[in-house]
Design an enzyme around this catalytic site. Structure first.
Site, PDB file in Angstrom:
ATOM      1  N   CYS A  63      -0.532   3.688  -7.035  1.00 18.34           N
ATOM      2  CA  CYS A  63      -1.408   3.073  -6.037  1.00 18.34           C
ATOM      3  C   CYS A  63      -1.523   1.606  -6.406  1.00 18.34           C
ATOM      4  O   CYS A  63      -1.715   1.271  -7.589  1.00 18.34           O
ATOM      5  CB  CYS A  63      -2.783   3.740  -6.035  1.00 18.34           C
ATOM      6  N   CYS A  84       0.867  -1.187   0.000  1.00 20.70           N
ATOM      7  CA  CYS A  84       0.000   0.000   0.000  1.00 20.70           C
ATOM      8  C   CYS A  84       0.894   1.224   0.000  1.00 20.70           C
ATOM      9  O   CYS A  84       1.734   1.369   0.898  1.00 20.70           O
ATOM     10  CB  CYS A  84      -0.899  -0.017   1.232  1.00 20.70           C
TER      11      CYS A  84
END
Length: 261
Positions: free
Chosen positions: A177, A70
């Site tokens: 992302c 992440c």
């Protein structure tokens, strides 16, 4: 060998699939907290607290390494995670692949969440690794959420909106992302211009998977027996992969859920 991965939601699938490809015999622990999605708009302290909770659930299964799959958690929680878990459990963060993208020459676009776009963190990486290359930062509001929900129409709208902000002559796009890697080919189709060389997309999944193996002194063995087991943790409770995850190709590289004991 047991590798744990953590994320707010299903963005960890790309890195999990990369680990599975390199080591089909590795047990995987996937820990997330989809009910708290998205993490991007949260304060740094909130992100760090939630990341620690998700990481502790994974650490209870005694992995050999933990991949923070992440970008947001890597920015705001990596020091706290390493302070708590290392040296017992090596912690591998996720960094946008700006350096390899810039090495190929520009122009380069960086697709990221609105919170990351223009942030001191991302600007620092651009200055360090892409100072001589033309870089466009592209905010992608709603894209990670749409991928998490597997909402096809919302994905299409978010990708189209980001593509409209992306210069037509870009040669490479950094997927800033982890969720975006799950729809990379849709992103490519939205940006690729006729008559221009094939667009290069740069994700982080392969790099973090390889780094996790290096940190524990293991070599890639893609021909190993596909004996690796899988544990899925949703808010710390053993579960199965969410239905939304099953629509992505990366999930098909993972076996049926078998608890790691």
């Amino acid at each position: 060998m047991k590798i744990a991965l953590m994320d707010s939601g299903i963005g960890l699938l790309a890195a999990a699939a990369a680990v599975r490809t390199l080591r089909p015999d590795a047990d995987l622990v996937l820990s997330s907290d989809p009910g708290s999605m998205p993490w991007g708009p949260r304060t740094p302290d909130d992100v760090a607290g939630r990341a620690l909770t998700v990481a502790r659930a994974a650490a209870a299964h005694r992995p050999d390494a933990l991949i923070v799959a992440c970008n947001t958690a890597s920015v705001h929680a990596l020091p706290a995670l390493r302070a708590e878990l290392e040296p017992s459990i090596p912690v591998i963060g996720t960094v946008p692949a700006i350096k390899p993208a810039a090495a190929g020459g520009g122009p380069v676009a960086i697709w990221a969440t609105p919170a990351t776009t223009g942030s001191p963190y991302q600007r620092g990486l651009i200055k360090e690794f892409a100072g001589s290359v033309e870089v466009t930062e592209v905010p992608c509001p709603g894209l990670a959420d749409a991928v998490e929900r597997a909402d096809e129409d919302a994905i299409d709208r978010a990708v189209a909106a980001a593509a409209a902000l992306t210069p037509r002559d870009v040669r490479a796009v950094v997927l800033g992302c982890t969720h975006y890697e799950l729809v990379s080919e849709r992103i490519r189709a939205a940006i690729q211009q006729p008559g221009l060389p094939p667009l290069v997309l740069h994700g982080s999944a392969g790099a973090v998977a390889a780094q996790a193996l290096r940190r524990i002194g293991a070599e890639p063995a893609p021909d190993a027996s596909p004996s690796g087991r899988l544990t899925v943790l949703l808010s710390g409770t053993e579960a199965t992969l969410p239905a939304e995850a099953l629509g992505y190709a990366e999930s098909r590289l993972l076996p049926a859920v078998t608890p790691v004991r």
